[in-house]
Design a protein around this motif. Structure first.
Motif, PDB file in Angstrom:
ATOM      1  N   ALA A  44       0.860  -1.505   0.023  1.00  3.63           N
ATOM      2  CA  ALA A  44       0.690   0.209  -0.018  1.00  3.63           C
ATOM      3  C   ALA A  44       0.978   1.055  -0.395  1.00  3.63           C
ATOM      4  CB  ALA A  44      -1.146   0.439   1.364  1.00  3.63           C
ATOM      5  N   HIS A  45       1.649   0.889   0.913  1.00  3.91           N
ATOM      6  CA  HIS A  45       3.078   2.288   0.994  1.00  3.91           C
ATOM      7  C   HIS A  45       3.563   2.535  -0.586  1.00  3.91           C
ATOM      8  CE1 HIS A  45       5.845   5.096   2.719  1.00  3.91           C
ATOM      9  NE2 HIS A  45       6.382   4.592   1.529  1.00  3.91           N
ATOM     10  N   GLN A  46       4.004   1.636  -0.932  1.00  4.11           N
ATOM     11  CA  GLN A  46       4.943   1.726  -2.685  1.00  4.11           C
ATOM     12  C   GLN A  46       3.278   2.285  -3.360  1.00  4.11           C
ATOM     13  OE1 GLN A  46       7.669   1.259  -3.375  1.00  4.11           O
ATOM     14  NE2 GLN A  46       7.247   1.557  -5.495  1.00  4.11           N
ATOM     15  N   ILE A  47       2.218   1.660  -3.219  1.00  5.60           N
ATOM     16  CA  ILE A  47       1.158   2.459  -4.093  1.00  5.60           C
ATOM     17  C   ILE A  47       0.644   3.707  -4.673  1.00  5.60           C
ATOM     18  CG2 ILE A  47      -0.921   2.170  -4.724  1.00  5.60           C
ATOM     19  CD1 ILE A  47      -1.240  -1.019  -4.133  1.00  5.60           C
ATOM     20  N   LEU A  48       1.000   4.712  -3.204  1.00 10.93           N
ATOM     21  CA  LEU A  48       0.958   5.895  -2.326  1.00 10.93           C
ATOM     22  C   LEU A  48       1.846   6.287  -2.574  1.00 10.93           C
ATOM     23  CD1 LEU A  48      -0.504   5.611   1.265  1.00 10.93           C
ATOM     24  CD2 LEU A  48      -1.643   6.206  -1.419  1.00 10.93           C
ATOM     25  N   MET A  49       3.438   5.742  -3.069  1.00 14.25           N
ATOM     26  CA  MET A  49       4.977   6.891  -3.630  1.00 14.25           C
ATOM     27  C   MET A  49       4.476   6.689  -4.212  1.00 14.25           C
ATOM     28  SD  MET A  49       6.976   8.339  -2.892  1.00 14.25           S
ATOM     29  CE  MET A  49       8.253   7.492  -1.242  1.00 14.25           C
ATOM     30  N   GLU A  50       4.063   5.569  -5.425  1.00 17.58           N
ATOM     31  CA  GLU A  50       4.245   5.723  -6.974  1.00 17.58           C
ATOM     32  C   GLU A  50       2.696   6.281  -7.366  1.00 17.58           C
ATOM     33  OE1 GLU A  50       4.190   2.333  -8.810  1.00 17.58           O
ATOM     34  OE2 GLU A  50       5.031   1.485  -7.615  1.00 17.58           O
ATOM     35  N   ASN A  51       1.559   7.387  -6.480  1.00 13.20           N
ATOM     36  CA  ASN A  51       0.678   8.227  -7.374  1.00 13.20           C
ATOM     37  C   ASN A  51       1.392   9.878  -6.730  1.00 13.20           C
ATOM     38  OD1 ASN A  51      -1.991   8.716  -8.042  1.00 13.20           O
ATOM     39  ND2 ASN A  51      -2.215   9.034  -5.933  1.00 13.20           N
ATOM     40  N   HIS A  52       1.898   9.574  -5.930  1.00  7.55           N
ATOM     41  CA  HIS A  52       2.466  10.721  -4.901  1.00  7.55           C
ATOM     42  C   HIS A  52       3.656  11.984  -6.019  1.00  7.55           C
ATOM     43  CE1 HIS A  52       3.169  13.906  -3.194  1.00  7.55           C
ATOM     44  NE2 HIS A  52       4.515  13.447  -2.856  1.00  7.55           N
ATOM     45  N   LEU A  53       4.269  10.554  -6.825  1.00  4.75           N
ATOM     46  CA  LEU A  53       5.355  10.907  -7.487  1.00  4.75           C
ATOM     47  C   LEU A  53       4.503  11.095  -9.133  1.00  4.75           C
ATOM     48  CD1 LEU A  53       8.306   7.871  -6.780  1.00  4.75           C
ATOM     49  CD2 LEU A  53       8.073  10.639  -5.911  1.00  4.75           C
ATOM     50  N   HIS A  54       3.711  10.058  -9.368  1.00  3.34           N
ATOM     51  CA  HIS A  54       3.322  10.898 -10.949  1.00  3.34           C
ATOM     52  C   HIS A  54       2.266  12.018 -10.626  1.00  3.34           C
ATOM     53  CE1 HIS A  54       4.892   7.339 -13.132  1.00  3.34           C
ATOM     54  NE2 HIS A  54       4.569   6.907 -11.679  1.00  3.34           N
ATOM     55  N   SER A  55       1.854  12.019  -9.258  1.00  2.00           N
ATOM     56  CA  SER A  55       0.621  13.484  -9.642  1.00  2.00           C
ATOM     57  C   SER A  55       1.021  14.173  -8.576  1.00  2.00           C
ATOM     58  CB  SER A  55      -0.263  12.953  -8.776  1.00  2.00           C
ATOM     59  OG  SER A  55      -0.372  12.602  -7.859  1.00  2.00           O
ATOM     60  N   CYS A  56       1.306  14.546  -7.867  1.00  2.00           N
ATOM     61  CA  CYS A  56       1.791  15.650  -6.946  1.00  2.00           C
ATOM     62  C   CYS A  56       3.198  16.141  -6.541  1.00  2.00           C
ATOM     63  CB  CYS A  56       1.505  15.747  -5.303  1.00  2.00           C
ATOM     64  SG  CYS A  56       0.289  14.770  -4.715  1.00  2.00           S
ATOM     65  N   MET A 100       7.461  19.792  -9.585  1.00  2.00           N
ATOM     66  CA  MET A 100       8.357  19.467 -10.214  1.00  2.00           C
ATOM     67  C   MET A 100       8.690  20.379 -12.086  1.00  2.00           C
ATOM     68  SD  MET A 100      11.179  18.917  -8.576  1.00  2.00           S
ATOM     69  CE  MET A 100      10.314  18.761  -7.050  1.00  2.00           C
ATOM     70  N   GLU A 101       7.809  21.056 -12.176  1.00  5.16           N
ATOM     71  CA  GLU A 101       7.071  21.436 -13.409  1.00  5.16           C
ATOM     72  C   GLU A 101       7.060  22.807 -12.803  1.00  5.16           C
ATOM     73  OE1 GLU A 101       3.659  19.224 -15.308  1.00  5.16           O
ATOM     74  OE2 GLU A 101       4.729  18.172 -15.869  1.00  5.16           O
ATOM     75  N   SER A 102       6.435  23.202 -12.043  1.00  4.30           N
ATOM     76  CA  SER A 102       6.531  24.662 -11.274  1.00  4.30           C
ATOM     77  C   SER A 102       7.709  25.002 -11.588  1.00  4.30           C
ATOM     78  CB  SER A 102       5.730  25.052  -9.910  1.00  4.30           C
ATOM     79  OG  SER A 102       7.128  24.739  -8.712  1.00  4.30           O
ATOM     80  N   ASP A 157      11.106  26.861  -6.878  1.00  4.87           N
ATOM     81  CA  ASP A 157      12.499  26.168  -6.324  1.00  4.87           C
ATOM     82  C   ASP A 157      12.159  25.989  -4.896  1.00  4.87           C
ATOM     83  OD1 ASP A 157      13.461  26.718  -8.639  1.00  4.87           O
ATOM     84  OD2 ASP A 157      14.653  27.982  -8.021  1.00  4.87           O
ATOM     85  N   LYS A 158      11.581  26.905  -3.756  1.00  5.13           N
ATOM     86  CA  LYS A 158      11.057  26.915  -2.946  1.00  5.13           C
ATOM     87  C   LYS A 158       9.983  25.246  -2.806  1.00  5.13           C
ATOM     88  CE  LYS A 158       8.614  28.101   1.471  1.00  5.13           C
ATOM     89  NZ  LYS A 158       8.825  29.343   2.943  1.00  5.13           N
ATOM     90  N   ARG A 159       9.626  25.967  -2.623  1.00  3.53           N
ATOM     91  CA  ARG A 159       8.076  24.119  -3.085  1.00  3.53           C
ATOM     92  C   ARG A 159       9.127  22.892  -3.952  1.00  3.53           C
ATOM     93  NH1 ARG A 159       5.170  21.393  -0.635  1.00  3.53           N
ATOM     94  NH2 ARG A 159       3.336  19.620  -1.860  1.00  3.53           N
ATOM     95  N   LYS A 160       9.925  23.424  -4.425  1.00  2.27           N
ATOM     96  CA  LYS A 160      10.607  21.907  -4.930  1.00  2.27           C
ATOM     97  C   LYS A 160      10.930  21.184  -3.991  1.00  2.27           C
ATOM     98  CE  LYS A 160      10.890  23.545 -10.416  1.00  2.27           C
ATOM     99  NZ  LYS A 160      11.697  23.781 -11.370  1.00  2.27           N
ATOM    100  N   LEU A 161      12.443  22.140  -3.269  1.00  2.57           N
ATOM    101  CA  LEU A 161      12.926  21.451  -2.924  1.00  2.57           C
ATOM    102  C   LEU A 161      12.410  20.834  -1.471  1.00  2.57           C
ATOM    103  CD1 LEU A 161      15.983  21.472  -1.138  1.00  2.57           C
ATOM    104  CD2 LEU A 161      15.811  23.882  -0.008  1.00  2.57           C
TER     105      LEU A 161
END
Length: 97
Positions: A56-68, A73-75, A78-82
């Motif tokens: 479940a943790h892995q699925i949540l992490m993958e979803n977070h990386l692909h979305s939020c 990272m596209e913004s 720089d502060k938010r990226k960090l």
């Protein structure tokens, strides 16, 4: 099984299923302990719960990386990226303990 939505995000339904199965199995483990069942049987069930929670943790992490995370990272902020990078590092460190 992970199913992807149209925008490529991992389906959170799989995570919810893992959490519900884990909860059910935890109830079973509690009953096993209360009934003084064989320790190895209890430990095997415990490891099954740990496996489901890790999944479940892995699925949540993958979803977070692909979305939020991807959006951050596209913004141009720089502060938010960090902050997002630090959050990922913190959660990854906690998961590896």
């Amino acid at each position: 099984m992970n199913t992807k939505t149209k925008n490529g995000n991992i389906n959170k339904k799989d995570t919810l299923t893992n959490f519900k199965k884990s909860r059910s199995l935890l109830d079973k483990i509690i009953k096993m302990v209360e009934a003084n069942e064989y320790c190895i049987d209890i430990m095997q069930q415990n490891l099954a719960v740990i496996g489901m929670l890790k999944s479940a943790h892995q699925i949540l992490m993958e979803n977070h990386l692909h979305s939020c995370f991807a959006k951050a990272m596209e913004s141009k902020q720089d502060k938010r990226k960090l902050e997002m990078i630090e959050e990922i590092l913190k959660v990854t460190k906690m998961a590896n303990k």
